[in-house]
Structure formats: structure tokens, C-alpha cells
Design an enzyme around this catalytic site. Structure first.
Site, PDB file in Angstrom:
ATOM      1  N   HIS A   1      53.791  -9.907  -2.419  1.00  0.00           N
ATOM      2  CA  HIS A   1      53.952  -9.797  -0.968  1.00  0.00           C
ATOM      3  C   HIS A   1      52.594  -9.655  -0.281  1.00  0.00           C
ATOM      4  O   HIS A   1      51.742  -8.923  -0.760  1.00  0.00           O
ATOM      5  CB  HIS A   1      54.829  -8.574  -0.681  1.00  0.00           C
ATOM      6  CG  HIS A   1      55.415  -8.571   0.683  1.00  0.00           C
ATOM      7  ND1 HIS A   1      54.668  -8.305   1.810  1.00  0.00           N
ATOM      8  CD2 HIS A   1      56.663  -8.809   1.113  1.00  0.00           C
ATOM      9  CE1 HIS A   1      55.457  -8.366   2.870  1.00  0.00           C
ATOM     10  NE2 HIS A   1      56.683  -8.676   2.480  1.00  0.00           N
TER      11      HIS A   1
ATOM     12  N   PRO B   1      37.559   2.246   1.523  1.00  0.00           N
ATOM     13  CA  PRO B   1      37.242   1.831   0.138  1.00  0.00           C
ATOM     14  C   PRO B   1      38.456   1.714  -0.797  1.00  0.00           C
ATOM     15  O   PRO B   1      38.426   0.916  -1.728  1.00  0.00           O
ATOM     16  CB  PRO B   1      36.281   2.917  -0.346  1.00  0.00           C
ATOM     17  CG  PRO B   1      36.346   4.026   0.663  1.00  0.00           C
ATOM     18  CD  PRO B   1      36.754   3.402   1.947  1.00  0.00           C
TER      19      PRO B   1
ATOM     20  N   GLY C   1      39.044   2.170  14.774  1.00  0.00           N
ATOM     21  CA  GLY C   1      38.431   2.476  13.483  1.00  0.00           C
ATOM     22  C   GLY C   1      37.283   1.546  13.141  1.00  0.00           C
ATOM     23  O   GLY C   1      36.927   0.656  13.925  1.00  0.00           O
TER      24      GLY C   1
END
Lengths: 297, 297
Positions: B82, B170, B164
């Protein structure tokens, strides 16, 4: 599914607002229930409201209101158009969801026993809770009303109550407690000023006329148009969508169309779900697919 | 009417049961909400569930689950069929009752700002919350997926997030937050083994084919019979009863009957009430006439 019971106690006070509110507020004291739709009528001299919640909470709520009504209403001084035998006149319990008729009958009997024991009020059981055929119909239980029952309860063994003394409470009289199915009030408005057509169709579709099971129907003139006004006394047998289609069929034979319909007052979710299942052949559709219903679990 | 919002967060973990349950249980910690329908898929490597409650409670619930997912899911090691861009991949808010799309957009933006500020995750807004036309469709926002977005977010000003850093987290990547209407999944089964008729009718009734507004439809073979499978993406525009009647009309032209229908998954009470209003011309019928609905007040 949450266990839900409805109770619609009827009290013999429709004029004194202070008394009405004290009875209503007593019912509201219990947690986990909703009490609403307080209605009072001056000429009937009568009030009623709806309690919904778990069986236990509804039991406690109606009990609180009965205690207050027993203290504040004096049947010796009561007058009003509506038939009645007591301060708290009728208490029907109605299963809404997750509860059987039988569970409600147990609840009704428990309430009757408590009233007899703690308040010394004679109790008659009616409809699904009735202990004999002659007490199924509310009207039969109330024959003679408060004034007539006063003597009959002493003299006539047929009028002996199911619980409590064979003698009216000196001010609160007697009470009828029972269990009935949920009643859906449903009207269909026809697009014709010939109001005789409404009456004719009502005659065809009502159970008494050989029509639909558990349907009571009358034809009315509403604003100059024909209306078929119905009480669906067991929507599990005939629901509003089925009544609508039957009226539509008869209307066609009179070359008349349906203008609108109205569900009057409250309706249980189960009735909507059943209407959707039947009308759209949605055979697997269930109440717990309704998002809001999941919030109770 | 009670204010109700639904939220269906999608997370990039469909294999590790421990992680899935930790995310699910974090959402459940908040009082006054219901969290249900946890679904996970191993080949998609993805899970999702439904939160329903007041806007504030739903906000707090999804926030708790996002914090856990951010800690436990590492997108650097994620594989699955997906498309996805982050640990918490998509968070749609859906108005259910008493709440507007606009109120949900404010909620979505508040969540996005909190994620950017406290978790340093880049946030994209989509559908009704989108800030530019190219971000309305979820698929457009997810172009290139996690791996592709890693570079694009830095280099391509078009891919700059709404909130943001212009740099993936990360391990948690990025997130898409938005607002959409309630989707009703509705299938109609035809009484024919000629499955081409299902496909033909789907083609006629879907919005893309000039059919019903806000209806997506496909024809399928289900157990050897033709099925028209629909997503009703705005039941206020086209509800299941209207889709049913339209299919019935087309089916007649093919001399085919409807065998059954199915409402798949959950449906808001409002959709049922609207279907009853429309089908039975019950123009004044309202959700608060449904007994169960009154228990929320």
C-alpha cells in the site's frame, strides 16, 4: 446492544404546576436515565412523561416519581375528563432494545409488589403483564373509575387487585401497571380534498377491517386534505414502511397520490433499521452498524 | 444534538501484533470516546481503526496513538503493497453530527501544528483541509511514497509541507491529515448471472459516467451474480436509497430484478433518517425523534 426500557407513567395532576414539576423532578434524580416529553392537560387533569434507560434505572426513576405523586395527589378531590383510578394512574413499561417483553413483565410485577408492600396501594396488572383475560385492556381495568372502584374493589371478587389490599388507598386510589410494545404514530397525507377517501383507506388497512396486523387507523380531515392517521402497536409485525406501501396501493385505486407522511413523536432505532432492511432488501443490515449506536456499547 | 467526530488513522504496521495493539490501546486511553474496528493487513503492512466521540476527545485519542506509532514504527525498514509516506500515514477527520466540515478542518490543522511542533514531523493537509488544489487528492500527496518524498521534500518547493520541517522525520517520515465526508459503502446485488449488466449499470450511475453526484461505482461478479458496488462519498448529495432507486430503474431496462442490497460497515444515523425522509416523503422527520438519540443529550 445496550438494554433499554421505556416507561411512560401517567399521573392524575394536570393543573398544579408545582406538583407536576415535583413529580417530574423526582424521576430525574436517578442517574443514567433520560426523562423527557413532560406533557400535561388541564381538562384531563393529567400529566405524563417518558423515562428511558436501563431496566434498573428506569425502575428506580418511576418509583421515585410514584412516591411523590402518592404524597401530593388526593384522588378524593380529583376531577378531570380522562378516566383514572389513582394518583399514579397507569405505568406501562415498553421494551426498546436488548430487552424482552418477559423481562419487562418481571419489572412490572416487581414494581407492583413494592407499591403494595410499601405504599399499601392496590395494583392491577394489564396488557402483557395481565394475569387474566379481563384485565388485558386498560379500559376494562378502569371501569367505574376511582369513584366506582372504591366500592367494587371491596364487594366484587372480580375486581380484587393483583397485589395489595382489596381497598383503595385513602388518597392515592389504585394503580394499573403493565407492559406493552412500542407504539409508532404514523400519518399519511393524501393529495386529495375528498376526505372520504382517507376514511375509506383507513377502513381497508386497519386490522379490525381485515387489513394490516397490529395497525389501528382512522381517516381525518387535516387542513382540508385527507389524512390516514395510524397507531402501529407492534412495528415488528407492521412497520411504517409497510403501512405506507399499503396506503399507496389503495390510493392508486382511487387515483390519488401521497402528498407526505409524518412519524409523530419518537421512534426506536430498530423501527428505522427494519424499514431500511425491508424497503431496500438489505437483509443483513443491523442496528449496530449505525455509528451512533456503537457509542453505547 | 451531540457533537460527534469520527477519525480513522492509518498506520504503517500490519504485521507486528504487539506494535499494532500498543497503538490501538494508546487511542483507547482517552475517556468519552469509542475506538473500534481495528483492521490490519499483512501484505499492505498497515493497520487502521475508528475513533468516535467529541471533537476534543477524538483529537486527544488520535494524538496518543500517533505518539506511540512515531516511537515504534521505523519507515526505513517498512515494506508493503500500500502506498505510504509515514509511520502514521493518513489521518482523516469526518464530521458525524452537530459538527461542520469547517470545525473539522480547524481540528486537522491543530493536529498538524502540534505534530510539527512536538514531533518534528512534516505535515501535508488533504481533501477539505488542503491548502492548494494539487493536494486535494490523497494519491497526489503520496506520489513517490516514503522513499521518493525523502528527496523531493528537500529539493522540490512544490512538495514543501504545510507544517513542520522540509525534511522527513528520520524514522516516522511524514503524515497526511485531512477532512472528508462520511463514506457509505453500499452494494446492490442483481438477480442475474450476466455480470456484464452490473458493470453496465455501474457505468451509468457513477458520477464519472454522468450519473449520480458523489457516487463511485463498479460492477463485480459476486458468487456468479452481478453486483453494483458503490462508495457514496457524500450521502447528503446522493444517499443509498436514491442509488437503489436509480439502479432499480436501470435494471428494469435490462429486465433484471434487484435480489438484495447491503450497507457495508458503519452508517451515520443521519443517513438512515434522510433515507426515510426521502423515501416516505416524511419531510419533517428528524434525528432527535429517534429514541436512542435522545440518550446523548
Amino acid at each position: 446492544m445496550q438494554k433499554l426500557v421505556e416507561c411512560v407513567p401517567n399521573f392524575s395532576e394536570g393543573r398544579n404546576k408545582t406538583v407536576i414539576n415535583k413529580i417530574f423532578n423526582a424521576a430525574k434524580k436517578i442517574k443514567g436515565i433520560k426523562v423527557f416529553e413532560l406533557e400535561s392537560d388541564k381538562s384531563h387533569n393529567r400529566c405524563l412523561f417518558t423515562i428511558v434507560g436501563s431496566p434498573e434505572a428506569v425502575f428506580n426513576s418511576v418509583w421515585e416519581s410514584i412516591k411523590v405523586a402518592t404524597k401530593l395527589i388526593n384522588m378524593e378531590r380529583h376531577t378531570g375528563e380522562h378516566p383514572r383510578i389513582g394518583a399514579t394512574d397507569v405505568v406501562p413499561f415498553v421494551p426498546v432494545s436488548g430487552v424482552t417483553i418477559q423481562e419487562c413483565v418481571i419489572l412490572a410485577k416487581k414494581l407492583g409488589q413494592k407499591m403494595a408492600r410499601e405504599l399499601k396501594i392496590p395494583v392491577y396488572l394489564y396488557e402483557a403483564a395481565a394475569t387474566r383475560p379481563g384485565r388485558v385492556n386498560l379500559a376494562d381495568v378502569r371501569v367505574g373509575e376511582y369513584e366506582g372502584l372504591k366500592k367494587a374493589i371491596i364487594k366484587n371478587p372480580e375486581r380484587k387487585p393483583d397485589y395489595g389490599p382489596s381497598k383503595l388507598h385513602p388518597t392515592a386510589g389504585a394503580i394499573v401497571i403493565g407492559v406493552r410494545k412500542y407504539l409508532v404514530a404514523f400519518n399519511v397525507n393524501l393529495d386529495t380534498r375528498d376526505t372520504s377517501i382517507g376514511k375509506k383507506i383507513a377502513g381497508k388497512i386497519r386490522e379490525r377491517g381485515g387489513g394490516l396486523t397490529a395497525v389501528k387507523a382512522l381517516g381525518f380531515d387535516v387542513g382540508g386534505y385527507a389524512q390516514v392517521s395510524m397507531n402501529l402497536v407492534d412495528f415488528e409485525k407492521t412497520n411504517f414502511d409497510e403501512a405506507y406501501r399499503e396506503i399507496e396501493k389503495w390510493a392508486k385505486t382511487y387515483k390519488v397520490k401521497i402528498k407526505s407522511s409524518e412519524i409523530y413523536g419518537m421512534v426506536p432505532l430498530k423501527s428505522l433499521v427494519k424499514a431500511v432492511k425491508t424497503t431496500f432488501k438489505a437483509n443483513t443490515f443491523k442496528s449496530d452498524q449505525v455509528l451512533e449506536e456503537r457509542l453505547y456499547e
